[in-house]
Each structure stands twice: as C-alpha cells, then as structure tokens.
Design a protein around this motif. Structure first.
Motif, PDB file in Angstrom:
ATOM      1  N   LYS A  67     -33.275  98.023  66.125  1.00 42.86           N
ATOM      2  CA  LYS A  67     -33.629  98.327  67.522  1.00 42.86           C
ATOM      3  C   LYS A  67     -35.009  97.762  67.861  1.00 42.86           C
ATOM      4  O   LYS A  67     -35.228  97.215  68.954  1.00 42.86           O
ATOM      5  CB  LYS A  67     -33.613  99.845  67.742  1.00 42.86           C
ATOM      6  N   GLN A  68     -35.947  97.894  66.927  1.00 41.54           N
ATOM      7  CA  GLN A  68     -37.294  97.380  67.151  1.00 41.54           C
ATOM      8  C   GLN A  68     -37.289  95.854  67.292  1.00 41.54           C
ATOM      9  O   GLN A  68     -38.169  95.285  67.948  1.00 41.54           O
ATOM     10  CB  GLN A  68     -38.214  97.798  66.009  1.00 41.54           C
ATOM     11  N   ASN A 112     -32.873 101.693  63.144  1.00 42.39           N
ATOM     12  CA  ASN A 112     -34.122 101.751  63.911  1.00 42.39           C
ATOM     13  C   ASN A 112     -34.875 100.426  63.854  1.00 42.39           C
ATOM     14  O   ASN A 112     -35.433  99.963  64.853  1.00 42.39           O
ATOM     15  CB  ASN A 112     -35.001 102.891  63.399  1.00 42.39           C
ATOM     16  N   LYS A 113     -34.903  99.806  62.675  1.00 45.07           N
ATOM     17  CA  LYS A 113     -35.577  98.508  62.544  1.00 45.07           C
ATOM     18  C   LYS A 113     -34.897  97.465  63.420  1.00 45.07           C
ATOM     19  O   LYS A 113     -35.570  96.635  64.053  1.00 45.07           O
ATOM     20  CB  LYS A 113     -35.569  98.066  61.080  1.00 45.07           C
TER      21      LYS A 113
END
Length: 398
Positions: free
Chosen positions: A66-67, A63-64
């Motif tokens: 992706k951010q 997720n990080k």
C-alpha cells in the motif's frame, strides 16, 4: 446484461491464456485471478511454527505494498502441509480479476501425447505396507484416521509446458478450483518450480462476514459405465465407513470455525459431488463472523490441516505420516489461494496436483485410512486420483 456476460467470459479465458510460469493463477466457480510480478514477498518466520505468525507477516507485506501505491493489494501463493516448512506467498505487482471461466459447449481439444518415464514413490506394494502400518496404529487406539499418500515422479525428454497443462486442467474442472503457483525458494536456481492442479475442495472462503467451507471425505472412483458409476455413487452415500470418515472431517471443520462465528450452519448429512474421476461425500458449511476483522488466512490457518488430508488426532497422525511416507509432501495437502487487505479471500486444499520443474513432474495422491479400510482399495483410490493430472498430460494409463 448479455454483453457484460460475454465480456466477462472472454476476459476470463484471456487470463488463462496469459498465464506464464512464475505468475499466480486461480480459477474458482465464482472468479478468476491472475497475479504477475512481485511487489512484496512474505518473509519466512523466525523459529519453528511458520503458521503462528503468518497472518501478521501477511498484513505487513500488504501494508508495504500500500505504501508503494497499490490501492487494493492482494497476497497470493501456497502454504505447505508441514507447518515447519516456509510458505511461498507474495503480493503481485499486477492483479487482474474476471468472472468465472465459461467454456460453453466448445469441444475439448485432444491433448498431444507426451512420453514420460514414470517412477512410483513408494512402489505400490510398499504403499500397501504403509497402509497396514496405519491400520495397526488405528487398531491399537493410537489413531482414529490417517491419510497416506504416494507420488509419481515423471520425467520427459521435452520441457514441461506448464501453461498447456493448466489449460487442460481448467477445461476439465469447471466446477472446481484450478491453480498454478510459483513455489521456487529464494535459493533455488533460475528455473521455475510450479505447483499446479485441479482441486475439488474449498478449505475456506471469506467474503465480508460470510464464511464458507466445503470439506470432502469419503470417495469412490468413477466408472465409464453409467450403471456401474451410479452404483458406486449410491454405495458411497450409504457406506457406514465413509459416512463416519466424512463426519469426523466435517465435525473438525465446524469445531475450527465455531470460535470465529456468531452462527454456523452445518448440514446434518453429506451430499454427493462428482469430478471427472471421483465421487466425493461433501458438506457445505456456512457461517457469519463474530469479528469482521478476522481474515480468510486466519480462518484457513485455524483449519489446516483438516482430518481429510492428515488424520486424527492431528499431531499423532502428522508424526505417523512423517514416519511412513518416504517423501516430503511439500505443498501437497497444503493450501493455495489469496487474501486481500480487507481480509477477503479463498483458500483451496492442495490436492489433485503436481509440482513441475523443467522436464520433470511430481504427482501426488492420498487416501484416508480408517478402521475397515483395505490396503488394496486405498491403492486403487490413489490411482484414480492421479488420473486428474495424468489426463491433462495426455497419459491414459500407468
């Protein structure tokens, strides 16, 4: 179509040649992955069991990434045998894919001969004593099986050429899984510590809802004499001891996957597969996930370690291994692979491998001990399994 195949083949070989220490490389029969740089590192767990929270920590790292702008991030790396030891998993800054390596009929180049000082750990006689300890625990009913390993510590006056080793492993392992992963810890010095090898064994793959595992158990060394080689293969396929050893592993893998699958296809009996150095009994187990959100890493964690690399009962075998083996296995008999943000991935059993660092290598090989095993036979089996790495290093005799 022909043009696309040529492009795919060329690209795959390019990825192999582009590998440098510190990167991640995995060649399977279906694809090649090369990961460079580190966008995110998967943090160690607080507490004892590193595997329990690993899927959540991987999801966080993905997720990080992706951010930070990655559209399809992938976690790559290695997980050790011991669940108390931290894995080495990262989201690379750059991930490149290709079709499988296809060397065709190109002649395999002769490896340069290197000089190594070789120290067996434990000594062969001590390894056989360890096997006898394992057999005693089997005889008294404590264990049904234990996998006992040994290592070779090799030192060289020259720097270890990791890329060269990886290339030779890949050329000799076109039907298996050839890998290299950085396993240096955050507190290690600036030098790279690389896990590399050529494993024949798929722990689990997950593509969409399709799941595949290919446990191996029961082995014979290959022979250069075709008649003797065939005799050994036939003997393995009819050996009651080896068929039982294999059934224990295949049943354990099926039991581990069954809670996740709406359907599961388990072969009634194993088949034979071969590497350059070994014959193995093999079962290809296929299933379909009930819950499409279950990731390849969750499946791998549920299976690790299988009786093929640890023993049964698992917890008691693991404790006995800690008592008998005079070294830390590290990432040997762990798993190496990848998992993307959709949950797809491949995880390979980390066997036929070594850890390389500057001018030294540690090679590992193990053998399954069951009722009826003989210590000398297990010693010879580990010697045969060492040959995968030794041949890639240009070492023909130990």
């Amino acid at each position: 179509m022909l043009e696309q195949n040529v492009i795919s083949e060329t690209k795959a070989e390019h990825l192999l040649h582009e590998y440098q220490p510190g990167a991640f490389f995995l060649a399977s029969p279906h694809r090649v992955l090369l990961g460079k740089g580190i966008s995110e590192a998967v943090p160690d767990a607080d507490g004892q069991n590193q595997l329990e929270t690993l899927p959540g920590r991987i999801a966080e790292a993905l997720n990080k990434a992706k951010q930070l702008g990655q559209s399809r991030p992938v976690v790559v790396g290695a997980v050790p045998f011991d669940y108390l030891k931290p894995p080495r998993l990262v989201v690379p800054e750059e991930v490149r894919w290709s079709g499988p390596l296809q060397f065709g009929d190109a002649k395999i180049e002769q490896q340069p001969v290197h000089t190594y000082h070789i120290q067996p750990v434990p000594a062969p006689e001590d390894y056989k004593k360890g096997v006898e300890q394992g057999l005693a625990s089997i005889a008294d009913g404590t264990l049904s099986k234990i996998v006992l390993s040994r290592s070779l510590h090799l030192t060289s006056p020259e720097a270890i050429q990791t890329g060269e080793l990886l290339h030779h492993l890949a050329r000799h392992n076109t039907h298996g899984y050839t890998f290299a992963a950085e396993v240096s810890g955050p507190d290690d010095s600036s030098s790279h510590r690389t896990l590399l090898g050529a494993s024949p064994e798929l722990l689990v793959s997950r593509m969409g809802t399709q799941v595949v595992s290919n446990p191996l158990a029961g082995s014979r060394p290959r022979s250069d004499d075709p008649v003797e080689d065939q005799r050994r293969a036939d003997e393995l396929l009819s050996s009651a001891k080896d068929l039982h050893e294999h059934a224990v592993v295949a049943d354990a893998v099926a039991a581990g996957l069954r809670p996740f699958c709406r359907s599961l296809d388990v072969p009634e009996k194993p088949s034979l597969i071969q590497t350059e150095t070994m014959w193995h009994l093999s079962s290809v187990i296929k299933g379909e996930l009930s819950d499409p959100t279950v990731t390849s890493l969750e499946l791998a964690a549920a299976l690790h370690p299988t009786p093929a690399v640890c023993g049964t009962p698992t917890d008691l075998a693991r404790e006995a291994i800690r008592e008998i083996e005079p070294f830390d296995r590290g990432f040997f008999t762990g798993m190496v692979g990848w998992c993307d943000d959709a949950g797809d991935g491949e995880w390979i059993v980390t066997i036929r491998c070594a850890e390389a660092e500057e001018r030294s290598l540690r090679l590992f090989a193990g053998a399954g001990v069951v009722a009826g095993s003989k210590a000398e036979d297990e010693l010879q089996e580990t010697s045969a399994k060492f040959r995968t790495m030794l041949r890639a290093m240009g070492v023909n005799h130990i």
